[in-house]
Motif scaffolding. Structure first.
Motif, PDB file in Angstrom:
ATOM      1  N   ASN A  18      11.922 -43.139 -13.402  1.00 32.90           N
ATOM      2  CA  ASN A  18      12.331 -42.180 -12.447  1.00 32.90           C
ATOM      3  C   ASN A  18      11.196 -41.600 -11.268  1.00 32.90           C
ATOM      4  N   THR A  19      10.134 -41.528 -12.054  1.00 30.16           N
ATOM      5  CA  THR A  19       8.840 -40.976 -11.180  1.00 30.16           C
ATOM      6  C   THR A  19       7.878 -41.881 -11.054  1.00 30.16           C
ATOM      7  N   LEU A  20       7.798 -43.047 -12.003  1.00 37.68           N
ATOM      8  CA  LEU A  20       6.928 -44.219 -12.135  1.00 37.68           C
ATOM      9  C   LEU A  20       5.347 -43.824 -12.637  1.00 37.68           C
ATOM     10  N   ALA A  21       5.589 -42.485 -13.328  1.00 40.55           N
ATOM     11  CA  ALA A  21       4.397 -41.905 -13.901  1.00 40.55           C
ATOM     12  C   ALA A  21       4.049 -42.780 -15.218  1.00 40.55           C
ATOM     13  N   VAL A  22       2.915 -42.954 -15.319  1.00 43.32           N
ATOM     14  CA  VAL A  22       2.491 -43.876 -16.630  1.00 43.32           C
ATOM     15  C   VAL A  22       1.889 -42.955 -17.588  1.00 43.32           C
TER      16      VAL A  22
END
Length: 290
Positions: free
Chosen positions: A278-282
């Protein structure tokens, strides 16, 4: 090394153990809800403390305003003489007498509110004939309130400055300089207290934001588990082997032989890199969360 310590805490010789997934997931939901309750209570406590700090800042501002006005007037006009202070005192008394009916009216309103549970302003709003009428009345009441507040503050300021000037008239020249210097020090101390209190408020607000994020993530976990339980058409009971049979074997040779550290086969977060769809946070997990 942490894994060795973790697993070595398990008693040697434990036999196979049953793991009931449905029961475990229900317990996990309960634990998450307890976490949410604890975090919510902490947020409320922080908000209460923030309210206390905001009240402190309001008091600091009021004191700062009085001292600043006094010092500014001293720099621009000086102390003045006995006659000028007498005139100033008469002006303050006149303003005080002007506001006396307002104070008396306010006392009556407090008694009325205590007896009947409604005050005059509220009654005015509730008897509005239309939204436009309500809006105009709100503006009117706000203006009245602002005027009263300014007048009360003016009396407070003028009374404070008058009191300080009268005190200075009784001092010798050197005492006057020392007293004004002490007021400047009070001004600096109040400002430092205000800045410190503001930093404490910001710290608590950051904590609350972090707790809100934790609550959001935990609620997401609960929804995932509830969906999983809903789609679970039968009970799953696993037999988990907890017999330790790798004593003396080098750790690097124990791949696929280490027992699970808890009575569960459910891995919440696996080892390695994870990308939130959803946020593409790694994010990176150094282990496996079971």
């Amino acid at each position: 090394m942490p894994a060795i310590l973790l697993f070595s805490l398990l008693p040697i010789g434990v036999n196979n153990a049953d793991y009931n997934m449905r029961l475990d997931k229900k317990r996990q939901i309960l634990n998450y809800k307890n976490d949410i309750t604890r975090l919510t209570n902490t947020i409320v406590e922080n908000k209460d403390q923030i309210a206390v700090y905001l009240n402190d800042i309001e008091e600091y501002d009021a004191e700062l305003n009085l001292i600043t006005k006094f010092l500014t007037e001293m720099e621009s006009e000086g102390i003045g003489n006995q006659d000028s202070l007498l005139v100033q005192e008469m002006e303050v008394n006149a303003l005080r007498n002007k506001l006396k009916p307002l104070r008396d009216n306010f006392k009556k309103k407090v008694v009325w509110l205590y007896k009947y549970g409604i005050d005059y302003e509220t009654e005015i709003l509730f008897t509005s004939k239309s939204l436009d009428d309500l809006y105009l009345r709100l503006i009117y009441l706000k203006k009245i309130s602002d005027i009263r507040k300014r007048e009360f503050n003016k009396i407070k300021e003028e009374s404070f400055i008058l009191y300080e000037k009268k005190k200075l008239l009784t001092f010798a020249a050197r005492q006057k300089l020392s007293y004004i210097s002490s007021k400047r020090e009070d001004q600096r101390t109040l400002y430092e207290k205000k800045v410190l209190t503001q930093s404490l408020i910001e710290k608590l607000e950051r904590e609350n934001e972090n707790y809100e994020r934790q609550i959001s993530r935990t609620n997401e976990r609960i929804r995932e588990i509830e969906d999983r339980l809903f789609n679970l058409n039968r009970d799953f009971v696993y037999i988990i082997d907890q017999n330790i049979d790798y004593n003396g074997i080098p750790f690097e040779n124990l791949q696929r032989r280490l027992i699970l550290p808890v009575q569960s086969v459910d891995i919440i977060d696996d080892f390695g890199t994870y990308v939130n769809p959803n946020t593409l946070a790694v994010s990176y997990n150094n282990g496996s969360d079971v």
